[in-house]
Design an enzyme around this catalytic site. Sequence first.
Site, PDB file in Angstrom:
ATOM      1  N   LYS A  79       0.844  -1.174   0.163  1.00 31.25           N
ATOM      2  CA  LYS A  79      -0.154   0.001   0.216  1.00 31.25           C
ATOM      3  C   LYS A  79       0.805   1.222   0.003  1.00 31.25           C
ATOM      4  O   LYS A  79       0.391   2.525  -0.477  1.00 31.25           O
ATOM      5  CB  LYS A  79      -0.988   0.132   1.185  1.00 31.25           C
ATOM      6  N   GLU A  91      -6.654  13.300  -3.355  1.00 31.84           N
ATOM      7  CA  GLU A  91      -6.326  13.559  -2.004  1.00 31.84           C
ATOM      8  C   GLU A  91      -6.575  12.587  -0.744  1.00 31.84           C
ATOM      9  O   GLU A  91      -5.459  12.915   0.060  1.00 31.84           O
ATOM     10  CB  GLU A  91      -7.648  14.788  -1.767  1.00 31.84           C
ATOM     11  N   GLY A 141      -0.031  -0.769  12.100  1.00 30.46           N
ATOM     12  CA  GLY A 141       0.261  -1.291  10.777  1.00 30.46           C
ATOM     13  C   GLY A 141      -0.237  -0.712   9.483  1.00 30.46           C
ATOM     14  O   GLY A 141      -0.746   0.654   9.946  1.00 30.46           O
ATOM     15  N   GLY A 142      -0.238  -1.316   8.307  1.00 25.48           N
ATOM     16  CA  GLY A 142      -0.651  -0.507   7.290  1.00 25.48           C
ATOM     17  C   GLY A 142      -2.140  -0.077   7.386  1.00 25.48           C
ATOM     18  O   GLY A 142      -2.499   1.224   7.076  1.00 25.48           O
ATOM     19  N   THR A 167       5.104  -3.216  19.134  1.00 25.00           N
ATOM     20  CA  THR A 167       6.214  -2.699  18.550  1.00 25.00           C
ATOM     21  C   THR A 167       6.278  -1.070  18.927  1.00 25.00           C
ATOM     22  O   THR A 167       5.576  -0.204  18.150  1.00 25.00           O
ATOM     23  CB  THR A 167       6.842  -3.040  17.226  1.00 25.00           C
TER      24      THR A 167
HETATM   25  P1  ATR Z   1      -2.023  -4.435   8.152  1.00 21.21           P
HETATM   26  O1  ATR Z   1      -1.478  -3.741   6.948  1.00 21.21           O
HETATM   27  O2  ATR Z   1      -3.151  -5.241   7.819  1.00 21.21           O
HETATM   28  O3  ATR Z   1      -2.341  -3.222   9.175  1.00 21.21           O
HETATM   29  P2  ATR Z   1       0.479  -5.096   9.269  1.00 21.21           P
HETATM   30  O4  ATR Z   1       1.020  -3.795   8.700  1.00 21.21           O
HETATM   31  O5  ATR Z   1       1.302  -6.276   9.401  1.00 21.21           O
HETATM   32  O6  ATR Z   1      -0.908  -5.424   8.595  1.00 21.21           O
HETATM   33  O7  ATR Z   1       0.141  -4.597  10.950  1.00 21.21           O
HETATM   34  C1  ATR Z   1      -0.264  -5.494  11.687  1.00 21.21           C
HETATM   35  C2  ATR Z   1      -0.476  -4.673  13.056  1.00 21.21           C
HETATM   36  O8  ATR Z   1      -0.902  -5.900  13.936  1.00 21.21           O
HETATM   37  C3  ATR Z   1       0.830  -4.286  13.734  1.00 21.21           C
HETATM   38  O9  ATR Z   1       0.437  -3.175  14.510  1.00 21.21           O
HETATM   39  C4  ATR Z   1       1.378  -5.380  14.462  1.00 21.21           C
HETATM   40  O10 ATR Z   1       2.208  -5.099  15.523  1.00 21.21           O
HETATM   41  P3  ATR Z   1       3.727  -4.749  15.334  1.00 21.21           P
HETATM   42  O11 ATR Z   1       3.841  -3.143  14.914  1.00 21.21           O
HETATM   43  O12 ATR Z   1       4.389  -4.981  16.591  1.00 21.21           O
HETATM   44  O13 ATR Z   1       4.402  -5.827  14.236  1.00 21.21           O
HETATM   45  C5  ATR Z   1      -0.029  -6.173  15.045  1.00 21.21           C
HETATM   46  N1  ATR Z   1       0.321  -7.551  15.404  1.00 21.21           N
HETATM   47  C6  ATR Z   1       0.372  -8.441  14.588  1.00 21.21           C
HETATM   48  N2  ATR Z   1       0.229  -9.509  15.199  1.00 21.21           N
HETATM   49  C7  ATR Z   1       0.412  -9.266  16.557  1.00 21.21           C
HETATM   50  C8  ATR Z   1       0.364 -10.091  17.858  1.00 21.21           C
HETATM   51  N3  ATR Z   1       0.299 -11.437  17.642  1.00 21.21           N
HETATM   52  N4  ATR Z   1       0.345  -9.110  18.905  1.00 21.21           N
HETATM   53  C9  ATR Z   1      -0.026  -7.929  18.834  1.00 21.21           C
HETATM   54  N5  ATR Z   1      -0.076  -7.321  17.896  1.00 21.21           N
HETATM   55  C10 ATR Z   1       0.163  -8.042  16.741  1.00 21.21           C
END
Ligand code: ATR
Length: 292
Positions: A79, A91, A141-142, A167
Site C-alpha cells: 500500500k 487527495e 500497521g498499514g 512494537t
Molecule cells: P496491516 O497492513 O493489515 O495493518 P500489518 O502492517 O502487518 O498489517 O500490521 C499488523 C499490526 O498488527 C501491527 O500493529 C502489528 O504489531 P507490530 O507493529 O508490533 O508488528 C500487530 N500485530 C500483529 N500480530 C500481533 C500479535 N500477535 N500481537 C500484537 N500485535 C500484533
Amino acid sequence: MENIKPINNRTKDKFQTYYIIGDPVYHSLSPIMQNTAFRELGLNYNYFAFRVSKEDLKTCIDSFRSLNVSGFNVTIPHKVDIIKYLDYLDESALKAEAVNTVKNVNGNMWGYNTDIYGFMFPLRKRNFNFNQKKVLVIGSGGASRAIIAGLSEEKDNLSKIFIVNRTINNAMDLANFGLKNGLNCEFYHVDSVENFSIISDLIINTTSLGMNNEKSIIDSKYIKKDSLIFDIVYKPVYTNLLLNAKLAKAQIIFGYEMLLYQGAQAFQIWTGLEAPIESMKKSILGIFGEPK
Ligand code: ATR
C-alpha cells in the site's frame, strides 16, 4: 455468421479487467464482491486476485500498463510502496500516504485510498458523535494509517487518541502521523491496553489478532458500557473481542463493513456507477446475512 446477434447487453460493453495484488492474497473476498457487483450491473468486467511479492511489484505495474488494465486494488504489503509507480495521487491517498485503489485514466495510473471511507462510513451511518470522545487504536500497521487519516476528519471534535502497539516504535510513528494530521495522540505498549480501553468511547482493533480465534485482547470488564467497538478483522464475523464487547453491553461494528464500503467506493471510482451494496454484502456474508 454475419447474422450473429448479441445475446445480452453485456456483449455490447467494452471488456475490462481489474485485479487485487498482494502477498498473501488467497483469502481475499474482493474478487467475489467486485465480480458480483459487475454482474449485477451487467458490466462485461472481470476481477482477479494476483499474488505479487515485494520484489515483483515494479514488474507487475509495468505489465499492467502494457496490458492497459482498467484498475486494481492493492493490499498488504504494497500500500505504501505502490506510490512510487503511480502517476497521480488523489487527495485521499495523499492524506493516508497509502493507496489501496488504482484507476487507469487514459494510460495514467491514479492512486486513491478508499480505506478511509470504508472505515468512516460505518461510523457516520450510525451517527457516531465524535464530540469530546476518547479513541483507542490497537495496532500500528498499514490499516491503521487510513484509520488515523479518517479520524483526522473529526480532529476538531475528538478529545484524545490512544495508540497501543506491540512494537513501540511503530506506535510512535503512527502517533506522529496523527499529530501531523491535527490529532491529539498518545502512544503506549499494547500490554497496557486495558488501562485505556476502560476510558475509551471508541475502540478500534487494527491488528490481525482474532483472525485465528485468538483470545480477546481486552477482557469484557475493561470495556465501557455503551462504548463502540470496531474490529477490522472480518473473519470470523464475530471475533472474541466483539463477543466481549457484547458481554459488556457495548455497541459493535463488524469488520466486514470496512471491507464492503472500501470496495463500494473503489467500484464507484472505476465505473462511475453507484455500487450495488446489498448484492456485494450478500456475496461476502452469504444469504443468512449478518449474525445477531
Ligand atoms: P496491516 O497492513 O493489515 O495493518 P500489518 O502492517 O502487518 O498489517 O500490521 C499488523 C499490526 O498488527 C501491527 O500493529 C502489528 O504489531 P507490530 O507493529 O508490533 O508488528 C500487530 N500485530 C500483529 N500480530 C500481533 C500479535 N500477535 N500481537 C500484537 N500485535 C500484533
